[in-house]
Design an enzyme around this catalytic site. Structure first.
Site, PDB file in Angstrom:
ATOM      1  N   HIS A 179      -3.924  -9.293   3.119  1.00  0.00           N
ATOM      2  CA  HIS A 179      -5.036  -9.127   3.189  1.00  0.00           C
ATOM      3  C   HIS A 179      -5.830 -10.252   3.859  1.00  0.00           C
ATOM      4  O   HIS A 179      -4.995 -11.561   3.680  1.00  0.00           O
ATOM      5  CB  HIS A 179      -5.659  -9.452   1.167  1.00  0.00           C
ATOM      6  CG  HIS A 179      -5.944  -8.557   0.227  1.00  0.00           C
ATOM      7  ND1 HIS A 179      -4.399  -8.040   0.093  1.00  0.00           N
ATOM      8  CD2 HIS A 179      -7.008  -7.202  -0.115  1.00  0.00           C
ATOM      9  CE1 HIS A 179      -5.138  -6.250  -0.818  1.00  0.00           C
ATOM     10  NE2 HIS A 179      -5.869  -6.820  -1.006  1.00  0.00           N
ATOM     11  N   TYR A 186      -8.863  -7.523  -6.068  1.00  0.00           N
ATOM     12  CA  TYR A 186      -7.313  -6.939  -6.585  1.00  0.00           C
ATOM     13  C   TYR A 186      -6.626  -7.337  -7.638  1.00  0.00           C
ATOM     14  O   TYR A 186      -5.543  -7.288  -7.624  1.00  0.00           O
ATOM     15  CB  TYR A 186      -6.654  -6.505  -5.479  1.00  0.00           C
ATOM     16  CG  TYR A 186      -6.519  -5.007  -4.055  1.00  0.00           C
ATOM     17  CD1 TYR A 186      -5.822  -3.730  -4.058  1.00  0.00           C
ATOM     18  CD2 TYR A 186      -7.559  -5.196  -3.303  1.00  0.00           C
ATOM     19  CE1 TYR A 186      -5.994  -3.021  -3.529  1.00  0.00           C
ATOM     20  CE2 TYR A 186      -7.871  -4.847  -2.817  1.00  0.00           C
ATOM     21  CZ  TYR A 186      -7.563  -3.608  -2.702  1.00  0.00           C
ATOM     22  OH  TYR A 186      -7.302  -2.431  -1.644  1.00  0.00           O
ATOM     23  N   ARG A 199       0.980  -1.018  -0.070  1.00  0.00           N
ATOM     24  CA  ARG A 199      -0.591  -0.481   0.062  1.00  0.00           C
ATOM     25  C   ARG A 199       0.606   1.282   0.067  1.00  0.00           C
ATOM     26  O   ARG A 199       2.116   1.136   0.477  1.00  0.00           O
ATOM     27  CB  ARG A 199      -1.025   0.146   1.191  1.00  0.00           C
ATOM     28  CG  ARG A 199      -2.054  -1.181   1.785  1.00  0.00           C
ATOM     29  CD  ARG A 199      -2.096  -1.007   2.737  1.00  0.00           C
ATOM     30  NE  ARG A 199      -3.841  -1.954   2.572  1.00  0.00           N
ATOM     31  CZ  ARG A 199      -3.578  -3.275   3.493  1.00  0.00           C
ATOM     32  NH1 ARG A 199      -1.937  -3.353   4.115  1.00  0.00           N
ATOM     33  NH2 ARG A 199      -4.456  -4.433   3.206  1.00  0.00           N
ATOM     34  N   ARG A 258      -0.528  -1.158  -7.001  1.00  0.00           N
ATOM     35  CA  ARG A 258      -1.066  -2.579  -6.101  1.00  0.00           C
ATOM     36  C   ARG A 258      -2.192  -3.988  -6.855  1.00  0.00           C
ATOM     37  O   ARG A 258      -1.630  -4.772  -6.646  1.00  0.00           O
ATOM     38  CB  ARG A 258      -1.632  -2.427  -4.669  1.00  0.00           C
ATOM     39  CG  ARG A 258      -2.098  -2.885  -3.767  1.00  0.00           C
ATOM     40  CD  ARG A 258      -2.536  -2.394  -2.340  1.00  0.00           C
ATOM     41  NE  ARG A 258      -3.359  -3.582  -1.658  1.00  0.00           N
ATOM     42  CZ  ARG A 258      -2.805  -4.449  -1.037  1.00  0.00           C
ATOM     43  NH1 ARG A 258      -1.536  -4.663  -0.719  1.00  0.00           N
ATOM     44  NH2 ARG A 258      -2.976  -5.188  -0.281  1.00  0.00           N
ATOM     45  N   LYS A 281      -2.670  -1.612   7.915  1.00  0.00           N
ATOM     46  CA  LYS A 281      -3.707  -0.341   8.176  1.00  0.00           C
ATOM     47  C   LYS A 281      -4.555  -2.011   8.448  1.00  0.00           C
ATOM     48  O   LYS A 281      -6.200  -1.635   9.318  1.00  0.00           O
ATOM     49  CB  LYS A 281      -3.996  -1.181   6.481  1.00  0.00           C
ATOM     50  CG  LYS A 281      -5.819  -0.197   6.423  1.00  0.00           C
ATOM     51  CD  LYS A 281      -6.767  -0.500   5.004  1.00  0.00           C
ATOM     52  CE  LYS A 281      -7.644   0.548   4.778  1.00  0.00           C
ATOM     53  NZ  LYS A 281      -7.910   0.117   2.965  1.00  0.00           N
ATOM     54  N   HIS A 307      -2.860   3.756  -6.557  1.00  0.00           N
ATOM     55  CA  HIS A 307      -3.200   2.353  -5.831  1.00  0.00           C
ATOM     56  C   HIS A 307      -3.007   1.066  -7.186  1.00  0.00           C
ATOM     57  O   HIS A 307      -3.542   0.133  -6.590  1.00  0.00           O
ATOM     58  CB  HIS A 307      -4.922   2.627  -4.916  1.00  0.00           C
ATOM     59  CG  HIS A 307      -4.763   1.479  -4.842  1.00  0.00           C
ATOM     60  ND1 HIS A 307      -4.431   1.423  -3.197  1.00  0.00           N
ATOM     61  CD2 HIS A 307      -5.990   0.791  -5.100  1.00  0.00           C
ATOM     62  CE1 HIS A 307      -4.944   0.015  -2.793  1.00  0.00           C
ATOM     63  NE2 HIS A 307      -6.123  -0.091  -3.876  1.00  0.00           N
TER      64      HIS A 307
END
Length: 330
Positions: free
Chosen positions: A308, A317, A199, A285, A224, A282
């Site tokens: 994740h 993603y 990230r 990613r 995160k 982003h």
């Protein structure tokens, strides 16, 4: 049983239960009186007595938001963003509603109004804050709210999945654009994003002490989702970091001396120099996670690298190249 009657131009709700003093209250509409009576009866059923609701008549949602912003928000990792969102909520008309009058319809109207001016994802975050504020007020602050009305309102559907990946020679154009720019570490930063799928905040928060050159691994103490993880470095990513380390005046506090706002500006200039359209930082990613799958890693291995927690989110993603899949089927 509750009694609703019209008295001197207003609607009065009255609740009588054995073992408690009768309670009554007047309202402008019959619907408000009925709602008050239902809520009071539900509280009696739940707690065995009718709580004193006077505090709900004098306390506004804005006052709750202010207390939450002062006492709860600073304890969170995303405190800066949450405090900014609460500032927006405190300026809204909804903040002037007293808790006794706060209804499911008020929240639904707030939701619909916000959807006219902000993205569904923003509205969902704001509703989540409102819900947690009421939950804290009930559980920790002892306010006699019968229920959390925010939980009764349907949340907007978020459809922000993106399938944007680097196409053709876009990657090389980006890297060439980095070489033509004035930020010496931007190329290293872009390569690291593509190779690891990290990230933006994780990359900008890196310290040299987080990088093990012997193991070729980055250790992230906190991310995160609230957990740390180790990110293995490809040879390409490791070489880019090593070359930047040789050039940089080593500052143990940071690998990339840049804030989020500065990166956003640098990214816009880079896209213009490189003639690359509709690419967000982003999206790198997305690119990085998809490449990990294309290299043959399984779902669990990729999730340990990308961080994740939910495999459902990881799928969002992942946009695999059909050409690469065809070659793997041969």
């Amino acid at each position: 049983m509750a009694t609703i009657r019209k008295l001197r131009g207003r609607w009065q709700g009255q609740v009588r239960r054995r073992g408690m003093k009768p309670r009554c209250k007047s309202f402008d509409t019959k619907q408000e009186a009925e709602k008050w009576a239902r809520d009071l009866e539900a509280q009696v059923d739940r707690f065995g007595a009718a709580p004193d609701t006077k505090i709900l008549e004098t306390t506004t949602l804005g006052q709750l938001l202010e207390r939450y912003q002062r006492e709860i928000s600073p304890t969170k990792r995303g405190s800066v963003q949450e405090i900014q969102r609460i500032d927006v909520l405190r300026r809204h008309d909804l903040a002037y509603r007293t808790l006794i009058g706060l209804s499911q319809q008020d929240i639904a109207s707030f939701r619909d109004e916000r959807l006219q001016s902000v993205a569904p994802s923003t509205t969902v975050r704001e509703l989540a804050i409102l819900s947690h504020v009421l939950e804290v007020a009930i559980r920790d602050w002892g306010l006699p709210l019968g229920r959390n009305v925010v939980k009764l309102v349907r949340r907007p559907v978020i459809r922000n999945e993106r399938s944007r990946r680097l196409a053709g020679d876009e990657e090389q154009r980006l890297l060439d654009g980095c070489d033509r720019g004035k930020i010496p570490f931007l190329k290293t930063l872009v390569i690291l994003a593509i190779e690891t799928g990290m990230r933006r905040g994780e990359i900008l928060g890196l310290k040299w002490s987080d990088i093990s050159h012997n193991r070729r691994v980055i250790t992230l103490a906190m991310t995160k989702n609230g957990f740390g993880r180790e990110v293995p470095l490809s040879q390409r990513a490791f070489q880019a970091l090593s070359e930047w380390k040789d050039l940089a005046e080593i500052d143990p506090s940071t690998v990339f001396p840049m804030k989020v706002g500065a990166l956003e500006q640098a990214w816009r200039r880079l896209l213009a120099r490189s003639n690359v359209k509709s690419l967000r930082f982003h999206d790198l990613r997305h690119e990085g996670v998809s490449r990990l799958f294309e290299r043959g890693l399984n779902m669990i291995e990729v999730s340990s690298i990308s961080g994740h927690k939910e495999l459902r989110m990881l799928k969002r993603y992942t946009h695999l190249s059909a050409d690469d899949l065809v070659r793997r089927l041969d």
